[in-house]
Write a protein that holds these residues in place. Sequence first.
Motif, PDB file in Angstrom:
ATOM      1  N   PRO A 247       0.965  -1.299  -0.110  1.00  0.00           N
ATOM      2  CA  PRO A 247      -0.187  -0.024   0.008  1.00  0.00           C
ATOM      3  C   PRO A 247       0.698   1.176  -0.009  1.00  0.00           C
ATOM      4  O   PRO A 247       1.506   1.527   0.834  1.00  0.00           O
ATOM      5  CB  PRO A 247      -0.586  -0.220   1.098  1.00  0.00           C
ATOM      6  CG  PRO A 247      -0.119  -0.963   2.037  1.00  0.00           C
ATOM      7  CD  PRO A 247       0.653  -1.872   1.283  1.00  0.00           C
ATOM      8  N   THR A 288       4.899   3.219   3.039  1.00  0.00           N
ATOM      9  CA  THR A 288       3.634   2.675   3.857  1.00  0.00           C
ATOM     10  C   THR A 288       3.285   3.682   5.053  1.00  0.00           C
ATOM     11  O   THR A 288       2.190   3.384   5.583  1.00  0.00           O
ATOM     12  CB  THR A 288       3.981   1.201   4.349  1.00  0.00           C
ATOM     13  OG1 THR A 288       5.239   1.538   5.333  1.00  0.00           O
ATOM     14  CG2 THR A 288       4.372   0.364   3.314  1.00  0.00           C
ATOM     15  N   SER A 304       0.671  -7.004   2.823  1.00  0.00           N
ATOM     16  CA  SER A 304      -0.642  -7.297   2.155  1.00  0.00           C
ATOM     17  C   SER A 304      -0.346  -8.211   0.857  1.00  0.00           C
ATOM     18  O   SER A 304      -1.189  -8.376   0.243  1.00  0.00           O
ATOM     19  CB  SER A 304      -1.128  -6.015   1.438  1.00  0.00           C
ATOM     20  OG  SER A 304      -0.137  -5.394   0.447  1.00  0.00           O
TER      21      SER A 304
END
Length: 316
Positions: A247, A288, A304
């Motif tokens: 992310p 992140t 993730s």
Amino acid sequence: MSTPSTSPDLVVVGDASIDHYVQVPHLATSDNKAIGRYLGAFGGGMSANLAAAAATQGARTRLVTKVGTDREGPSELQALSDLGVDVTYSVQDATHRTWMCFVQLDSTGEKALIGADTGIKIPQRDEIDPSALHGARIVAPLADDLDWAARIAQSAVDGGAQVAIDLEPDAFGPDDPQLHQLLSLTEYVFLNTASAQKFHPHSHARAAAALHELGPGTVVVGRGEQGAYCSLADGSTVTAHAPAGVPVVDTTGAGDALAGSFLAGVLQGRSPEACLRTAVANATACITRVGSRTYLTEPAPAPSTTEPLTIERTLR
């Protein structure tokens, strides 16, 4: 704060800033505005970020910078000292505010950054104690002012150190004689894709080859979500592919994390593959979180993806 290191591995000379973040629905453009949410102030500055990354990877690191005596300046130096950076040769100025930036951050992690030069972004040459560079194996001057950086680089080389620089695309023209002078003194050069494209519009390999001809023995190109590419003067290359699905919260400082971590590996005698692996891992961790050094002080978020970071090497 930290006590002076008698023999630093790495001396970084340049900026330390306070970065003010606003989360916006879109990045404001000309004759446009974006109303967002203030996220807070975070320590920043390319040189400070690089120094912090190297120090936390085990390199004895010194930062020579300049800040104000306002509330932010001493606090910024203390935060860097807490990360293991020797800041005892840094300068404090009672007449100016600490250099600052304002960062618009959108939902994809992309940013628009405005620097507010308060007059003390970097220390002047006569404010740098010559003994600050003594014993360094690598000296990394901020390359925003090419003439200033070349003078620092020459002092480093005269003292037996190697030189590392990070070239931002807005700071140079590829045919600038001052850039060529600086590159002739430089062993390690770091670029992002936009900077590399100024040396060749379509090929990182050809951009690196052009840079090797100007002096640097090691060229590292940060490629964002694609990882990074490293070219050595002997013709061999290393490519690190970052894991997919990470992310992206804030890309600020990822290149600094890459450069500082890579140089720490070099100073510890690690292979180019190992240096690049760690550098890309830390640059990936950096994006992140909000803030260019938050990844060094906060626990990593849950992964993730299970796809690993991979390395490829080609030999001459």
